[in-house]
Write an enzyme that holds these catalytic residues in place. Structure first.
Site, PDB file in Angstrom:
ATOM      1  N   GLY A  46      60.332 -17.589  38.704  1.00  0.00           N
ATOM      2  CA  GLY A  46      60.104 -18.962  39.130  1.00  0.00           C
ATOM      3  C   GLY A  46      59.851 -19.867  37.943  1.00  0.00           C
ATOM      4  O   GLY A  46      59.504 -19.406  36.853  1.00  0.00           O
ATOM      5  N   GLN A  51      56.772 -27.093  33.212  1.00  0.00           N
ATOM      6  CA  GLN A  51      57.028 -26.091  32.163  1.00  0.00           C
ATOM      7  C   GLN A  51      58.158 -26.504  31.230  1.00  0.00           C
ATOM      8  O   GLN A  51      58.295 -25.958  30.139  1.00  0.00           O
ATOM      9  CB  GLN A  51      57.345 -24.723  32.784  1.00  0.00           C
ATOM     10  CG  GLN A  51      56.160 -24.087  33.493  1.00  0.00           C
ATOM     11  CD  GLN A  51      56.524 -22.728  34.043  1.00  0.00           C
ATOM     12  OE1 GLN A  51      57.072 -22.623  35.129  1.00  0.00           O
ATOM     13  NE2 GLN A  51      56.236 -21.691  33.282  1.00  0.00           N
ATOM     14  N   CYS A  88      53.717 -15.362  33.330  1.00  0.00           N
ATOM     15  CA  CYS A  88      54.218 -16.738  33.352  1.00  0.00           C
ATOM     16  C   CYS A  88      55.041 -16.955  32.092  1.00  0.00           C
ATOM     17  O   CYS A  88      54.638 -16.538  31.005  1.00  0.00           O
ATOM     18  CB  CYS A  88      53.029 -17.701  33.380  1.00  0.00           C
ATOM     19  SG  CYS A  88      53.510 -19.439  33.348  1.00  0.00           S
ATOM     20  N   LEU A  89      56.180 -17.622  32.239  1.00  0.00           N
ATOM     21  CA  LEU A  89      57.039 -17.883  31.079  1.00  0.00           C
ATOM     22  C   LEU A  89      56.323 -18.754  30.047  1.00  0.00           C
ATOM     23  O   LEU A  89      56.699 -18.765  28.883  1.00  0.00           O
ATOM     24  CB  LEU A  89      58.343 -18.543  31.529  1.00  0.00           C
ATOM     25  CG  LEU A  89      59.260 -17.660  32.397  1.00  0.00           C
ATOM     26  CD1 LEU A  89      60.422 -18.471  32.944  1.00  0.00           C
ATOM     27  CD2 LEU A  89      59.757 -16.446  31.631  1.00  0.00           C
ATOM     28  N   HIS A 130      51.941 -19.366  42.620  1.00  0.00           N
ATOM     29  CA  HIS A 130      51.896 -19.552  41.159  1.00  0.00           C
ATOM     30  C   HIS A 130      52.599 -20.853  40.752  1.00  0.00           C
ATOM     31  O   HIS A 130      52.060 -21.651  39.991  1.00  0.00           O
ATOM     32  CB  HIS A 130      52.575 -18.333  40.513  1.00  0.00           C
ATOM     33  CG  HIS A 130      52.706 -18.400  39.024  1.00  0.00           C
ATOM     34  ND1 HIS A 130      52.068 -17.531  38.173  1.00  0.00           N
ATOM     35  CD2 HIS A 130      53.421 -19.233  38.227  1.00  0.00           C
ATOM     36  CE1 HIS A 130      52.370 -17.843  36.920  1.00  0.00           C
ATOM     37  NE2 HIS A 130      53.196 -18.864  36.924  1.00  0.00           N
ATOM     38  N   GLU A 131      53.797 -21.074  41.298  1.00  0.00           N
ATOM     39  CA  GLU A 131      54.577 -22.262  40.914  1.00  0.00           C
ATOM     40  C   GLU A 131      53.945 -23.542  41.450  1.00  0.00           C
ATOM     41  O   GLU A 131      53.938 -24.567  40.766  1.00  0.00           O
ATOM     42  CB  GLU A 131      56.027 -22.138  41.382  1.00  0.00           C
ATOM     43  CG  GLU A 131      56.802 -20.940  40.833  1.00  0.00           C
ATOM     44  CD  GLU A 131      56.732 -20.776  39.320  1.00  0.00           C
ATOM     45  OE1 GLU A 131      56.587 -21.796  38.606  1.00  0.00           O
ATOM     46  OE2 GLU A 131      56.786 -19.632  38.838  1.00  0.00           O
ATOM     47  N   HIS A 134      51.232 -24.743  39.300  1.00  0.00           N
ATOM     48  CA  HIS A 134      51.704 -25.458  38.109  1.00  0.00           C
ATOM     49  C   HIS A 134      51.771 -26.975  38.350  1.00  0.00           C
ATOM     50  O   HIS A 134      51.530 -27.766  37.450  1.00  0.00           O
ATOM     51  CB  HIS A 134      53.109 -24.989  37.711  1.00  0.00           C
ATOM     52  CG  HIS A 134      53.128 -23.799  36.796  1.00  0.00           C
ATOM     53  ND1 HIS A 134      52.478 -23.772  35.589  1.00  0.00           N
ATOM     54  CD2 HIS A 134      53.761 -22.591  36.909  1.00  0.00           C
ATOM     55  CE1 HIS A 134      52.700 -22.594  34.990  1.00  0.00           C
ATOM     56  NE2 HIS A 134      53.464 -21.857  35.775  1.00  0.00           N
TER      57      HIS A 134
HETATM   58 NI    NI Z   1      54.167 -19.930  35.448  1.00  0.00          NI
END
Ligand code: NI
Length: 156
Positions: A46, A51, A88-89, A130-131, A134
């Protein structure tokens, strides 16, 4: 292909509350297309717009057979509980132990502004939560129990 740079959680944009999308135009479609390319290249599940430095309520999730595009998403229902590893990226190389609902239903708009609902279980439910976090400036490290150790990661 439009690969955008993925920011780390040291960047202020990862900690800001994102604004609602009000215009469903080519610019939004380009953002969504670029986010899909960026997610694929990074091998992630995701990605949220902040991000890539865009403070708008836009998220994509790879649900297996498609890339789900969630614009202005909200959680409408959750049930159960799961505790597991989450990454997480924007936090490269690390994983934490995070408690999430086992099932999560979201309401969102598509790239044309049409409302729909989507339900996910397990990894997808974890990813929805999670997303969506953000979009409110929350990175999982702020809600995790703790980071996982090297040994624990090796065993997984
Ligand atoms: Ni993330």
């Amino acid at each position: 292909m439009g690969i955008r740079k993925i920011l780390t959680d040291k960047e202020p944009s990862l900690h800001k509350v994102c604004k609602e999308v009000t215009v469903f135009d080519k610019k939004l479609h380009k953002l969504l297309d670029d986010m899909a390319d960026t997610l694929a290249e990074a091998n992630g599940v995701g990605l949220a717009a902040p991000q890539v430095g865009i403070l708008r309520r836009v998220v994509i999730v790879d649900v297996g057979d498609e890339i789900l595009e969630l614009v202005n998403p909200t959680l409408v229902e959750t049930s159960g509980e799961q505790i597991g590893a989450e990454g997480c990226l924007s936090v490269p190389g690390r994983y934490g132990l995070v408690k999430r609902p086992n099932v999560a239903k979201v309401k969102a708009q598509d790239r044309y502004g049409e409302w729909f609902e989507a339900e996910g279980e397990e990894l997808i439910a974890r990813c929805f939560c999670h997303e969506l976090d953000h979009l409110d400036g929350i990175v999982y490290t702020q809600v995790m129990e703790r980071f996982l150790t090297e040994e624990e990661l090796d065993q997984m």
